[in-house]
Motif scaffolding. Sequence first.
Motif, mmCIF file in Angstrom:
data_model
loop_
_atom_site.group_PDB
_atom_site.id
_atom_site.type_symbol
_atom_site.label_atom_id
_atom_site.label_comp_id
_atom_site.label_asym_id
_atom_site.label_seq_id
_atom_site.Cartn_x
_atom_site.Cartn_y
_atom_site.Cartn_z
ATOM 1 N N PHE A 1 0.818 -1.206 0.000
ATOM 2 C CA PHE A 1 0.000 0.000 0.000
ATOM 3 C C PHE A 1 0.856 1.262 0.000
ATOM 4 C CE2 PHE A 1 -3.765 -2.427 1.886
ATOM 5 C CZ PHE A 1 -4.443 -2.436 0.668
ATOM 6 N N ILE A 2 2.024 1.226 0.668
ATOM 7 C CA ILE A 2 2.910 2.393 0.663
ATOM 8 C C ILE A 2 3.408 2.670 -0.756
ATOM 9 C CG2 ILE A 2 5.203 3.200 1.340
ATOM 10 C CD1 ILE A 2 4.722 2.099 4.088
ATOM 11 N N ILE A 3 3.837 1.608 -1.452
ATOM 12 C CA ILE A 3 4.324 1.761 -2.825
ATOM 13 C C ILE A 3 3.227 2.338 -3.719
ATOM 14 C CG2 ILE A 3 5.098 0.479 -4.863
ATOM 15 C CD1 ILE A 3 6.602 -1.394 -2.902
ATOM 16 N N ILE A 4 1.979 1.910 -3.482
ATOM 17 C CA ILE A 4 0.857 2.382 -4.296
ATOM 18 C C ILE A 4 0.480 3.820 -3.952
ATOM 19 C CG2 ILE A 4 -1.610 2.070 -4.804
ATOM 20 C CD1 ILE A 4 -1.155 -0.949 -4.374
ATOM 21 N N PHE A 5 0.351 4.113 -2.645
ATOM 22 C CA PHE A 5 -0.259 5.374 -2.232
ATOM 23 C C PHE A 5 0.724 6.506 -1.912
ATOM 24 C CE2 PHE A 5 -3.760 2.380 -1.189
ATOM 25 C CZ PHE A 5 -4.764 2.980 -1.938
ATOM 26 N N ALA A 6 2.007 6.196 -1.675
ATOM 27 C CA ALA A 6 2.958 7.265 -1.340
ATOM 28 C C ALA A 6 3.019 8.343 -2.429
ATOM 29 C CB ALA A 6 4.348 6.681 -1.071
ATOM 30 N N PRO A 7 3.115 7.977 -3.716
ATOM 31 C CA PRO A 7 3.113 9.034 -4.746
ATOM 32 C C PRO A 7 1.805 9.823 -4.776
ATOM 33 C CG PRO A 7 3.874 6.936 -5.656
ATOM 34 C CD PRO A 7 3.299 6.647 -4.311
ATOM 35 N N ILE A 8 0.697 9.141 -4.477
ATOM 36 C CA ILE A 8 -0.609 9.817 -4.482
ATOM 37 C C ILE A 8 -0.688 10.837 -3.352
ATOM 38 C CG2 ILE A 8 -3.096 9.471 -4.213
ATOM 39 C CD1 ILE A 8 -2.726 6.709 -5.513
ATOM 40 N N PHE A 9 -0.235 10.444 -2.164
ATOM 41 C CA PHE A 9 -0.249 11.371 -1.028
ATOM 42 C C PHE A 9 0.678 12.549 -1.287
ATOM 43 C CE2 PHE A 9 -2.820 8.510 1.261
ATOM 44 C CZ PHE A 9 -3.190 9.090 2.462
ATOM 45 N N GLY A 10 1.870 12.265 -1.838
ATOM 46 C CA GLY A 10 2.810 13.351 -2.134
ATOM 47 C C GLY A 10 2.224 14.346 -3.122
ATOM 48 N N ALA A 11 1.605 13.820 -4.166
ATOM 49 C CA ALA A 11 0.981 14.699 -5.170
ATOM 50 C C ALA A 11 -0.187 15.473 -4.577
ATOM 51 C CB ALA A 11 0.515 13.857 -6.360
ATOM 52 N N MET A 12 -0.917 14.823 -3.661
ATOM 53 C CA MET A 12 -2.070 15.479 -3.048
ATOM 54 C C MET A 12 -1.634 16.674 -2.201
ATOM 55 S SD MET A 12 -4.936 13.827 -0.490
ATOM 56 C CE MET A 12 -3.727 13.494 0.814
ATOM 57 N N TRP A 13 -0.529 16.516 -1.422
ATOM 58 C CA TRP A 13 -0.065 17.640 -0.603
ATOM 59 C C TRP A 13 0.379 18.795 -1.485
ATOM 60 C CZ3 TRP A 13 -2.516 16.173 3.179
ATOM 61 C CH2 TRP A 13 -2.287 15.033 3.925
ATOM 62 N N VAL A 14 1.063 18.464 -2.601
ATOM 63 C CA VAL A 14 1.520 19.513 -3.528
ATOM 64 C C VAL A 14 0.325 20.231 -4.149
ATOM 65 C CG1 VAL A 14 2.737 19.948 -5.708
ATOM 66 C CG2 VAL A 14 3.714 18.364 -4.022
ATOM 67 N N TRP A 15 -0.673 19.464 -4.575
ATOM 68 C CA TRP A 15 -1.865 20.034 -5.203
ATOM 69 C C TRP A 15 -2.598 20.954 -4.239
ATOM 70 C CZ3 TRP A 15 -7.207 19.793 -4.463
ATOM 71 C CH2 TRP A 15 -8.000 20.210 -5.548
ATOM 72 N N LEU A 16 -2.747 20.508 -2.984
ATOM 73 C CA LEU A 16 -3.416 21.337 -1.981
ATOM 74 C C LEU A 16 -2.581 22.570 -1.643
ATOM 75 C CD1 LEU A 16 -4.753 18.546 0.437
ATOM 76 C CD2 LEU A 16 -6.134 20.038 -1.033
ATOM 77 N N GLY A 17 -1.252 22.406 -1.614
ATOM 78 C CA GLY A 17 -0.376 23.528 -1.295
ATOM 79 C C GLY A 17 -0.468 24.638 -2.322
ATOM 80 N N ARG A 18 -0.570 24.282 -3.592
ATOM 81 C CA ARG A 18 -0.685 25.285 -4.654
ATOM 82 C C ARG A 18 -1.963 26.099 -4.527
ATOM 83 N NH1 ARG A 18 1.244 21.339 -9.620
ATOM 84 N NH2 ARG A 18 3.502 21.526 -9.266
ATOM 85 N N ARG A 19 -2.950 25.529 -3.869
ATOM 86 C CA ARG A 19 -4.232 26.218 -3.696
ATOM 87 C C ARG A 19 -4.401 26.767 -2.283
ATOM 88 N NH1 ARG A 19 -4.038 22.772 -7.445
ATOM 89 N NH2 ARG A 19 -5.339 22.847 -9.332
#
Length: 499
Positions: free
Chosen positions: A339-357
């Motif tokens: 699950f870490i291998i699957i979701f770590a990139p998703i969580f990282g991208a999510m924080w970046v996406w939220l940060g830009r907004r």
Amino acid sequence: MTLFFTEMWERFSYYGMRALLILFMTTAVIDGGLGFDDKTSGAIYGLYTMGVYLLALPGGWLADRLFGLKKSVWYGGIIIALGHFTMALPGLVNLFGTAEVEKVALSAFDTNSFFLGLVLIVFGTGLLKPNISSIVGQLYPAGSSKRDAGFSIFYMGINLGALIAPIVCSTLATYDWHLGFGVAGLGMVIGLIQYKLTSQALDGLGDQPIVETPEEKISFNKLKKGTTYVIGALIAIIAVLFTGIIPIDVSAIAGASGTIIAVVAFGYLGYVIAFGGLDKGDRNKVGVIAILFLFSAMFWSGFEQAGSTLNLFAERFTDRTVFGWEIPTGYFQSINSMFIIIFAPIFGAMWVWLGRRNMEPSSPLKFAFGLFALGMGFLVMYFAAKIAASGDLAAPTWLIMTYMLHTFGELSLSPVGLSLVTKLAPKSYGGQMMGIWFLSVALGNLIAGLIAGEASGGSEEALAQMPDQYMLIVYTVLGSAALLFLLKPIIRKMMGEVH
């Protein structure tokens, strides 16, 4: 690449053996295990996993003062491999057969080699684990964007090893427990071989401290000799205690160890706040580290039950039969890494996406969400425990859902905590604050082992109480998440400009 594969194989050895650890201890002697009760097994598991994190502190010191980072990784890997092979040694004796009158002696030999192996692995991991990460940091100049990318790749190596290891080691352990321990050691040996063969890639990094003057050489040699004596004495003392020459209550030692860690951590943090010569802003930031220390220990005390309480639930109360084949229990230990291998990139991208907004949650809020996800995972286990208490086997999906929620919690809290400590720590206390942070992980691991002895359902009475024990964990963890959420405004004020 050199460090990626060294760490991958080291994590292969660690998580492969961890998947078998509490199962081997609680299995009856006649079936090849040690025959310990759940309470003793949980306490030993907690002390072992605590020790792995605790000895990272002196391991880093030894690398800085004596061996250098590269040699510390090399020596640590050798000691780890010796530990695994020591645990596997009784399997060689079994190959030659033994008469019934020799069974008692063989069991004692198995127990002694088991504890000595654990002690060696703890010492070896303390040398290797913190220092290999430090070399990764030295590969890239300060401020380089490649450093974060490098650590991301390195982190994938950790999880790749942790994904494969339980499957390989658990498969071999179905034939003989000691084969599982042995292949874990073999993984470490493979890692050492490639580390040595490709070591030229690390030229100029993590070298031994330079000693030039005669006085420095004398001081260096004295320190080296004294350290060798101390390490040897510690291994001997711990091995003697655990082999039963001196009778001890392992659960009492585990409880006392937890108290000592908490007292040392908060005593030191209090000393830094009161007498560390800090201004008001830095004192407040150290205070935030002290507050989050408690919530970090709370999280890891639940999360690290993956290898103890939840491992025993998979063994005893989960329907593991698929098309007539019984899935080895240890396979479930690979789910978190998957699950870490699957979701770590998703969580990282999510924080970046939220940060830009300008919508990214603050660090305390991420912490609270991590605890919330952990609590929800144990709420799932409450319903699974109800099924087990009724006399039926629970479907494996209950554990899979729990591990997924716990992974969400880990991705919200673990990297955030490490990053936050580096931001909050006063300039002259960076390494020490990180050391204190790892003490919270050590404390959480210890508590996880103690909880396993109480919530494992090892008897009819314990099985009947198991749903209530899981619900108690849910109330405690969700209550901690709610408390942290309420404290968020105060914590953010204390953090100042750090977010």
